[in-house]
Design an enzyme around this catalytic site. Structure first.
Site, PDB file in Angstrom:
ATOM      1  N   ARG A 138      -7.137  11.794  -5.299  1.00  0.00           N
ATOM      2  CA  ARG A 138      -8.512  10.950  -5.047  1.00  0.00           C
ATOM      3  C   ARG A 138      -9.589  12.103  -4.841  1.00  0.00           C
ATOM      4  NH1 ARG A 138     -12.093   8.193  -3.558  1.00  0.00           N
ATOM      5  NH2 ARG A 138     -12.209   6.485  -1.878  1.00  0.00           N
ATOM      6  N   ARG A 146      -3.337   6.560   0.923  1.00  0.00           N
ATOM      7  CA  ARG A 146      -3.817   7.892   1.490  1.00  0.00           C
ATOM      8  C   ARG A 146      -2.992   8.490   2.421  1.00  0.00           C
ATOM      9  NH1 ARG A 146      -9.684   5.779   3.264  1.00  0.00           N
ATOM     10  NH2 ARG A 146      -8.336   3.855   3.352  1.00  0.00           N
ATOM     11  N   ASP A 190      -6.979  -2.769  -7.596  1.00  0.00           N
ATOM     12  CA  ASP A 190      -7.566  -3.172  -6.347  1.00  0.00           C
ATOM     13  C   ASP A 190      -8.075  -4.997  -6.769  1.00  0.00           C
ATOM     14  OD1 ASP A 190      -8.416  -2.393  -3.560  1.00  0.00           O
ATOM     15  OD2 ASP A 190     -10.014  -3.775  -4.291  1.00  0.00           O
ATOM     16  N   ARG A 216       0.862  -1.198   0.053  1.00  0.00           N
ATOM     17  CA  ARG A 216       0.121  -0.233  -0.034  1.00  0.00           C
ATOM     18  C   ARG A 216       1.053   1.121   0.081  1.00  0.00           C
ATOM     19  NH1 ARG A 216      -5.647  -0.853   1.746  1.00  0.00           N
ATOM     20  NH2 ARG A 216      -5.989  -2.742   0.750  1.00  0.00           N
TER      21      ARG A 216
HETATM   22  O1  1CP Z   1       0.061   0.740  -3.071  1.00  0.00           O
HETATM   23  C1  1CP Z   1      -0.287  -0.534  -3.386  1.00  0.00           C
HETATM   24  O2  1CP Z   1      -0.145  -1.290  -2.430  1.00  0.00           O
HETATM   25  C2  1CP Z   1      -1.247  -0.912  -4.619  1.00  0.00           C
HETATM   26  C3  1CP Z   1      -2.543  -0.831  -4.621  1.00  0.00           C
HETATM   27  C4  1CP Z   1      -3.368  -1.709  -3.809  1.00  0.00           C
HETATM   28  C5  1CP Z   1      -3.463  -3.196  -3.428  1.00  0.00           C
HETATM   29  C6  1CP Z   1      -2.349  -4.131  -3.812  1.00  0.00           C
HETATM   30  C7  1CP Z   1      -4.772  -1.380  -3.328  1.00  0.00           C
HETATM   31  C8  1CP Z   1      -5.411   0.025  -3.425  1.00  0.00           C
HETATM   32  N1  1CP Z   1      -5.631  -2.262  -3.347  1.00  0.00           N
HETATM   33  C9  1CP Z   1      -4.643  -3.392  -3.051  1.00  0.00           C
HETATM   34  C10 1CP Z   1      -5.197  -4.734  -2.698  1.00  0.00           C
HETATM   35  C11 1CP Z   1      -6.180  -5.185  -1.761  1.00  0.00           C
HETATM   36  N2  1CP Z   1      -7.340  -4.590  -1.687  1.00  0.00           N
HETATM   37  C12 1CP Z   1      -6.375  -6.117  -0.625  1.00  0.00           C
HETATM   38  C13 1CP Z   1      -5.218  -7.001  -0.776  1.00  0.00           C
HETATM   39  C14 1CP Z   1      -4.086  -6.418   0.465  1.00  0.00           C
HETATM   40  C15 1CP Z   1      -4.469  -6.086   1.770  1.00  0.00           C
HETATM   41  O3  1CP Z   1      -4.787  -6.992   2.640  1.00  0.00           O
HETATM   42  O4  1CP Z   1      -4.260  -5.018   2.320  1.00  0.00           O
HETATM   43  C16 1CP Z   1      -7.531  -5.891  -0.187  1.00  0.00           C
HETATM   44  C17 1CP Z   1      -7.980  -6.710   0.980  1.00  0.00           C
HETATM   45  C18 1CP Z   1      -8.240  -4.936  -0.792  1.00  0.00           C
HETATM   46  C19 1CP Z   1      -9.921  -4.631  -0.422  1.00  0.00           C
HETATM   47  C20 1CP Z   1      -9.913  -3.279  -0.164  1.00  0.00           C
HETATM   48  N3  1CP Z   1      -9.583  -2.331  -0.888  1.00  0.00           N
HETATM   49  C21 1CP Z   1     -10.494  -2.667   1.008  1.00  0.00           C
HETATM   50  C22 1CP Z   1     -10.894  -3.368   2.125  1.00  0.00           C
HETATM   51  C23 1CP Z   1     -10.068  -3.955   3.121  1.00  0.00           C
HETATM   52  C24 1CP Z   1     -10.552  -4.558   4.166  1.00  0.00           C
HETATM   53  O5  1CP Z   1     -10.076  -4.545   5.503  1.00  0.00           O
HETATM   54  O6  1CP Z   1     -11.486  -5.380   4.067  1.00  0.00           O
HETATM   55  C25 1CP Z   1     -10.383  -1.402   0.738  1.00  0.00           C
HETATM   56  C26 1CP Z   1     -10.558  -0.273   1.755  1.00  0.00           C
HETATM   57  C27 1CP Z   1      -9.684  -1.055  -0.541  1.00  0.00           C
HETATM   58  C28 1CP Z   1      -9.669   0.245  -1.139  1.00  0.00           C
HETATM   59  C29 1CP Z   1      -8.013   0.745  -1.479  1.00  0.00           C
HETATM   60  N4  1CP Z   1      -7.396  -0.087  -2.169  1.00  0.00           N
HETATM   61  C30 1CP Z   1      -6.347   0.614  -2.473  1.00  0.00           C
HETATM   62  C31 1CP Z   1      -6.357   1.689  -1.884  1.00  0.00           C
HETATM   63  C32 1CP Z   1      -5.178   2.813  -2.104  1.00  0.00           C
HETATM   64  C33 1CP Z   1      -7.471   1.691  -1.219  1.00  0.00           C
HETATM   65  C34 1CP Z   1      -8.146   2.901  -0.486  1.00  0.00           C
HETATM   66  C35 1CP Z   1      -8.933   3.583  -1.043  1.00  0.00           C
HETATM   67  C36 1CP Z   1      -9.276   5.140  -0.912  1.00  0.00           C
HETATM   68  O7  1CP Z   1     -10.230   5.341  -0.043  1.00  0.00           O
HETATM   69  O8  1CP Z   1      -8.603   6.097  -1.352  1.00  0.00           O
END
Ligand code: 1CP
Length: 348
Positions: A43, A34, A80, A30
């Site tokens: 964003r 943010r 994502d 990540r």
């Molecule tokens: O920088 C990076 O790592 C690349 C981008 C990336 C990756 C690899 C994002 C952007 N998401 C992910 C994978 C992802 N998405 C996972 C697996 C990794 C982990 O466990 O952290 C999961 C479970 C998600 C699902 C997801 N996407 C959630 C829910 C998490 C949960 O606890 O259930 C959420 C809130 C997101 C949104 C998201 N994805 C990425 C970002 C930067 C964001 C935040 C979005 C925002 O509000 O700006």
């Protein structure tokens, strides 16, 4: 005369090829997101998270933001894990401040019928990869990724972030239905990763964030089996790029995961003991495991833990990283503090 290539191979590819490097490559899960003001600014302009992921110009820019600001050795595609359910015809959206929401789970027939159109739907992500690869310096690596089929299925079943009780109950009550869902996800994930590799991703990572709390036989069936099949399908397409698997929370089951999936590297979570890492390094590269909360806390305890991780693992194939994603309110100075220490390190 034998002309040697002048561009050094990215450190992460050397490590995944089990070469010993003077210091470990470093990136953070990540790392785009943010905690960066430039991300928050974009964003705000974009409004909606999913449309940011499908806009190659914007997604490439976000991928590159942390690369401009910090000396990370590796970029990770901004996308994502929930793009696949959407591509397969399930509604996916993000509620402000709350996280993902998904519409009702479509029938297995309907999901299967979307396999070809899903590839078209996900084509902009390939364009993001091409743009990033074109801009990124050749010595810095680029990771493409997808969710592990089980983790993606938990969101598809539950409709949101959850404790996964409903999804885990489903694994026991409806094993055949879950296996059918995982099969579609295996197929779709493999096609998506093949597309990313062809577009220029040099490493592929499977994020199985919810591999925790599964009995051994269930872990074998819904985590190890699907990962092995994704990797086999990608290899059958002639793609040779290395895989990193992240079975987060897999604990003592991680060794079997490494033996039976065909991964080249394994990302470990914050709990992984030093000796587990050393054992795994005899077979694959390891990645991790700095606690994102310690990164957020900072101070001399952070320096001490960074030094400890470097000392315990950097004489084997090791990729320095967090044990899970960076936390929203992490001070940028703490990220700089760790990067200075890791990039300044030299193996004794
Ligand atoms: O920088 C990076 O790592 C690349 C981008 C990336 C990756 C690899 C994002 C952007 N998401 C992910 C994978 C992802 N998405 C996972 C697996 C990794 C982990 O466990 O952290 C999961 C479970 C998600 C699902 C997801 N996407 C959630 C829910 C998490 C949960 O606890 O259930 C959420 C809130 C997101 C949104 C998201 N994805 C990425 C970002 C930067 C964001 C935040 C979005 C925002 O509000 O700006």
């Amino acid at each position: 005369m034998d002309l040697k290539p002048t561009t050094p191979e990215p450190l992460i590819l050397q490590v995944l090829g089990r070469k010993v490097t003077p210091r470990p490559p470093v990136w953070f899960m990540r790392q785009a997101g943010r905690y960066l003001p430039e991300y928050r600014a974009l964003r705000e302009k974009a409004g909606d998270f999913m449309s940011m992921c499908f806009n190659p110009e914007m997604a490439a820019e976000i991928t590159l933001q942390p690369m401009r600001r910090f000396p990370f050795d590796v970029a990770i595609l901004f996308a994502d894990i929930l793009l696949i359910p959407q591509a397969l015809g399930q509604a996916v959206w993000f509620e402000a401040g709350e996280g993902p929401r998904l519409g009702p789970l479509p029938s297995i027939e309907s999901l299967r019928a979307h396999l070809d159109s899903a590839e078209q739907h996900l084509a902009p992500i390939g364009e993001t990869v091409r743009r990033v690869r074109a801009e990124l310096e050749p010595e810095r690596g680029l990771i493409g990724f997808a969710g592990g089929p089980w983790t993606v299925a938990t969101y598809m079943i539950e409709g949101r972030s959850s404790d996964r009780v409903a999804a885990r109950t489903y694994a026991f009550k409806e094993p055949e239905a879950l296996d059918a869902l995982l099969d579609v996800l295996v197929e779709s994930t493999a096609r998506y990763l093949i597309m990313q590799a062809k577009a220029g991703a040099q490493v592929l990572k499977l994020f199985e964030s919810w591999a925790e709390n599964l009995p051994e036989d269930v872990f074998e069936r819904i985590v190890i089996g699907p990962h092995r099949r994704v990797i086999e399908l990608v290899r059958a397409a002639g793609i040779t790029v290395p895989f990193i698997g992240f079975p987060r929370g897999g604990g003592a089951l991680v060794e079997g995961y490494v033996e039976r999936t065909g991964v080249d590297g394994v990302a470990l979570d914050v709990q992984a003991p030093a000796d587990l890492g050393r054992r795994l390094q005899k077979k694959v590269a390891i990645q991790g495991v700095l606690d994102p909360l310690l990164l957020r806390a900072g101070g001399s305890a952070l320096d001490r833990r960074v030094d400890q991780l470097l000392e315990q693992w950097s004489d084997g194939p090791y990729i320095f990283n967090l044990g899970h994603g960076i936390i929203l309110d992490t001070p940028i100075a703490h990220v700089e503090q760790v990067l200075a220490r890791v990039t300044g390190y030299s193996r004794p």
